[in-house]
Design an enzyme around this catalytic site. Structure first.
Site, PDB file in Angstrom:
ATOM      1  N   CYS A 106       4.273   3.535  37.762  1.00 26.71           N
ATOM      2  CA  CYS A 106       4.209   2.172  38.315  1.00 26.71           C
ATOM      3  C   CYS A 106       2.771   1.699  38.128  1.00 26.71           C
ATOM      4  O   CYS A 106       1.974   1.691  39.063  1.00 26.71           O
ATOM      5  CB  CYS A 106       4.598   2.158  39.780  1.00 26.71           C
ATOM      6  SG  CYS A 106       6.163   3.002  40.145  1.00 26.71           S
ATOM      7  N   ALA A 107       2.422   1.314  36.904  1.00 26.70           N
ATOM      8  CA  ALA A 107       1.019   1.287  36.493  1.00 26.70           C
ATOM      9  C   ALA A 107       0.247   0.018  36.845  1.00 26.70           C
ATOM     10  O   ALA A 107      -0.968   0.075  37.015  1.00 26.70           O
ATOM     11  CB  ALA A 107       0.922   1.535  34.987  1.00 26.70           C
ATOM     12  N   ALA A 108       0.896  -1.140  36.874  1.00 27.70           N
ATOM     13  CA  ALA A 108       0.154  -2.391  37.085  1.00 27.70           C
ATOM     14  C   ALA A 108      -0.418  -2.437  38.505  1.00 27.70           C
ATOM     15  O   ALA A 108       0.165  -1.871  39.432  1.00 27.70           O
ATOM     16  CB  ALA A 108       1.069  -3.580  36.844  1.00 27.70           C
ATOM     17  N   GLY A 110      -3.326  -1.713  37.007  1.00 28.43           N
ATOM     18  CA  GLY A 110      -3.971  -0.854  36.020  1.00 28.43           C
ATOM     19  C   GLY A 110      -5.212  -0.122  36.469  1.00 28.43           C
ATOM     20  O   GLY A 110      -5.834   0.565  35.661  1.00 28.43           O
ATOM     21  N   SER A 111      -5.583  -0.201  37.740  1.00 28.53           N
ATOM     22  CA  SER A 111      -6.816   0.478  38.154  1.00 28.53           C
ATOM     23  C   SER A 111      -6.683   1.993  38.043  1.00 28.53           C
ATOM     24  O   SER A 111      -7.587   2.669  37.544  1.00 28.53           O
ATOM     25  CB  SER A 111      -7.194   0.076  39.587  1.00 28.53           C
ATOM     26  OG  SER A 111      -6.137   0.356  40.489  1.00 28.53           O
ATOM     27  N   LYS A 112      -5.542   2.549  38.486  1.00 28.37           N
ATOM     28  CA  LYS A 112      -5.346   4.000  38.370  1.00 28.37           C
ATOM     29  C   LYS A 112      -5.118   4.399  36.920  1.00 28.37           C
ATOM     30  O   LYS A 112      -5.573   5.455  36.468  1.00 28.37           O
ATOM     31  CB  LYS A 112      -4.178   4.447  39.247  1.00 28.37           C
ATOM     32  CG  LYS A 112      -4.398   4.228  40.735  1.00 28.37           C
ATOM     33  CD  LYS A 112      -3.192   4.642  41.534  1.00 28.37           C
ATOM     34  CE  LYS A 112      -3.335   4.210  42.981  1.00 28.37           C
ATOM     35  NZ  LYS A 112      -3.293   2.718  43.118  1.00 28.37           N
ATOM     36  N   ASP A 157      12.281   0.289  34.045  1.00 26.40           N
ATOM     37  CA  ASP A 157      12.483   0.637  35.449  1.00 26.40           C
ATOM     38  C   ASP A 157      12.158   2.122  35.583  1.00 26.40           C
ATOM     39  O   ASP A 157      12.773   2.960  34.909  1.00 26.40           O
ATOM     40  CB  ASP A 157      13.938   0.361  35.833  1.00 26.40           C
ATOM     41  CG  ASP A 157      14.225   0.599  37.319  1.00 26.40           C
ATOM     42  OD1 ASP A 157      13.591   1.489  37.915  1.00 26.40           O
ATOM     43  OD2 ASP A 157      15.096  -0.098  37.865  1.00 26.40           O
ATOM     44  N   CYS A 228       0.226   3.292  49.738  1.00 34.12           N
ATOM     45  CA  CYS A 228      -0.754   2.695  50.650  1.00 34.12           C
ATOM     46  C   CYS A 228      -0.026   2.264  51.920  1.00 34.12           C
ATOM     47  O   CYS A 228      -0.237   1.170  52.455  1.00 34.12           O
ATOM     48  CB  CYS A 228      -1.486   1.527  49.993  1.00 34.12           C
ATOM     49  SG  CYS A 228      -0.414   0.269  49.280  1.00 34.12           S
TER      50      CYS A 228
END
Length: 446
Positions: A106-108, A110-112, A157, A228
Site C-alpha cells: 500500500c505504497a502511496a 511514497g514516503s516508506k 488491489d 497509524c
C-alpha cells in the site's frame, strides 16, 4: 491501555515537529546536511547516523525567510523527503539487504517506498503497489522527484496482488489502510468521525492484504505489518488472525536504541459505540463484530479456537511494538515483523506458488505454457536495442550495468534484478499452468 490519560492528551493534540529524511543516494548529501543543520536541524536518534532530522518548528510551519525557502527547495529537488518520524519505523525495523526484492503493498504517497528504495539502492528493488489511481500519481511523482531507479510501480488491489515469478519476495511491507486514530497531532478532527465500529470494519481488509503479502513471501523472508491506529482491533487482533491463517509465520523480536517503544497487548476491551467496554460474551450484538476481534485469552474463555494455538499467539503478541505520542514527541504507531519460517521439507518458494491444482494432476502431467498478452501503447516493455545504442552514443554513457525499459517514448533505467527476477522468468497461474517469460504479466506495471 495503560497510559496516563492527561499526560497523553497533553501531547496527542500538540502539532508535530517537522521531520524529514536525507536522500542517501545523492552525491551532494553532505552539503544538504550542512544546510539543514544551519537552520537548527537535530538528528533523530534512532535512525542511522545523519539520515533523518527534526526541526525546531512545527510541521509545515517553517519561519518565513531562509528556513521556509530552503526546506521547500530541498524537498522539491529531491535532497530531502518530508516524513513523520513515526512512519519511518517500518522500514527502519525491516530485515533486508541490498540484494532484497521487496514489496510495498500500500505504497502511496511514497514516503516508506522511497525510504526503502534508498536503503536498497543500488542493487535491491522495491515493487511499490497502489490500487487508487489518484494516489498512484502521488507515488509516481515522489519516485520521480528523488530519481530512484530501483522502484517499480504497480497498480493492483493488494488483496489480490498477482504472482510474479517464483520464488517470491524477500521482504514485504503491509502498511495497511486504517482509521488513523494515532494521527491526532496532524489531524485533530480524526476522532470526531471515529467510533469503535470503524476499526471493526477495517479489520477484514487489513487481514486480507497482509495474508496476501504473506503468501508471496519466500521462506526466511520478513513481513512488516504497521498502522497509524491506536485500536488493538486494527493491530494486535490483526496480527493474531494472521498467525492463525498463516501458521508458517512467526513474530520476531524488534529492538531499537534511542526510542521508547512498548510491547504489544495480549488482552483488550471490545467497545460499543459510546466507547464503553462490552463483555466478550455480549459482543456479538455489536456492529461488524467478529470473534477474531477478541484477544486470545478471551477467545479461550469462550471456547473459540484451538487452545494450544491461542496460547502460542498470546505468547508472541508482546513482540509487537507500540509507539505512543508522549514518549518521543512523535505521532502514534504500531508495528510488528513476521518471518516465514524455513522448512527443509518444503520447496523454497512462497506459498502462493504451491499450486494445489497442479499437485492433484497425474505424474506425467506437464503445465501449459501460455503466451502473455501482447503489449499495448501503455505497457512497460524491454527497451529496443537500437534505442539503447542511440542513447549511449548521444550521451557518451555505458548503460550495460542497467536493465532498460520503455513506456511510449519514455526510457527508464533499473537494476538488473528487475529483468532477472520480475520480467525474464515464467510465472505460474493459479491453475498450475505457466505464463511465458519476457513479460511483467500478470502484474500491471505502470
Amino acid at each position: 491501555m495503560g497510559r496516563d490519560e492527561k499526560a497523553w492528551l497533553n501531547t496527542a493534540l500538540e502539532p508535530l515537529p517537522e521531520t524529514f529524511r536525507i536522500s542517501l543516494h545523492r552525491s551532494d548529501r553532505r552539503w544538504t546536511i550542512e544546510q539543514v543543520k544551519s537552520i537548527g536541524a537535530v538528528e533523530i536518534p534512532w535512525m542511522p547516523s545523519e539520515t533523518a532530522f527534526m526541526m525546531p518548528f512545527a510541521r509545515g510551519k517553517a519561519p518565513e525567510g531562509l528556513p521556509q525557502r530552503l526546506m521547500a527547495l530541498l524537498h522539491e529537488t529531491g535532497r530531502i523527503t518530508r516524513q513523520e518520524a513515526a512512519s519511518m519505523l517500518p522500514v527502519r525495523l525491516l530485515t533486508a539487504s541490498q540484494e532484497t526484492l521487496a514489496l510495498d503493498m500500500c505504497a502511496a504517497p511514497g514516503s516508506k517506498t522511497t525510504q526503502l528504495g534508498e536503503r536498497l539502492h543500488p542493487r535491491g528493488v522495491v515493487v511499490a503497489n497502489e490500487p487508487v489511481s489518484g494516489r498512484l500519481n502521488m507515488l509516481v511523482s515522489n519516485k520521480s522527484r528523488l530519481g530512484l531507479a530501483n522502484i517499480v510501480v504497480t497498480q493492483h488491489d493488494g488483496r489480490h496482488f498477482g504472482r510474479l515469478p517464483p520464488p517470491g519476495f524477500d521482504a514485504v511491507i503491509a502498511d495497511v489502510p486504517c482509521t488513523g486514530t494515532a494521527t491526532t497531532r496532524k489531524n485533530r478532527d480524526v476522532w470526531w468521525d471515529w467510533t469503535p465500529k470503524e476499526s471493526r470494519k477495517m479489520f477484514k481488509m487489513q487481514v486480507d492484504i497482509t495474508a496476501r503479502g504473506a503468501s508471496l513471501l519466500v521462506p526466511g523472508g520478513h513481513l512488516v505489518y504497521s498502522t497509524c491506529s491506536l485500536d488493538p482491533v486494527e493491530n494486535e487482533a490483526v496480527v493474531a488472525e494472521i498467525l492463525r491463517r498463516c501458521p508458517y509465520l512467526e513474530l520476531v523480536p524488534l529492538e531499537l536504541d534511542g526510542i521508547t517503544l512498548h510491547p504489544g497487548l495480549t488482552s483488550w476491551p471490545i467497545l460499543d459505540e459510546s466507547g464503553t467496554p462490552v463483555a466478550p460474551q455480549e459482543a456479538d450484538e455489536l456492529p461488524f463484530f467478529a470473534p477474531a476481534h477478541l484477544g486470545p485469552d478471551e477467545r479461550m474463555a469462550l471456547g473459540i479456537g484451538e487452545i494450544g494455538q491461542e496460547q502460542g499467539i498470546a505468547a508472541q503478541l508482546p513482540l509487537c511494538l507500540r509507539l505512543w505520542h508522549d514518549d518521543n514527541d512523535t505521532g502514534g504507531f504500531f508495528v510488528a515483523q513476521f518471518r516465514h519460517r524455513m522448512d527443509s521439507q518444503d520447496e523454497q518458494v512462497a506459498k502462493a506458488y504451491r499450486s494445489r491444482r497442479a499437485s492433484r494432476r497425474d505424474d506425467d502431467w506437464v503445465p501449459t505454457v501460455k503466451a502473455p498478452p501482447k503489449p499495448t501503447a501503455n505497457s512497460v516493455v524491454e527497451a529496443e536495442k537500437d534505442v539503447v545504442a542511440h542513447v549511449e552514443a548521444m550521451y557518451g554513457v555505458d548503460l550495460t550495468p542497467f536493465s532498460l525499459w520503455q513506456r511510449g517514448k519514455r526510457l527508464n533505467l533499473a537494476p538488473p534484478m528487475v529483468y532477472e527476477r520480475l520480467f525474464k522468468p515464467a510465472a505460474p497461474t493459479n491453475k498450475g499452468d505457466i505464463w511465458g517469460g519476457e513479460s511483467f504479466h500478470p502484474v500491471r506495471v505502470v
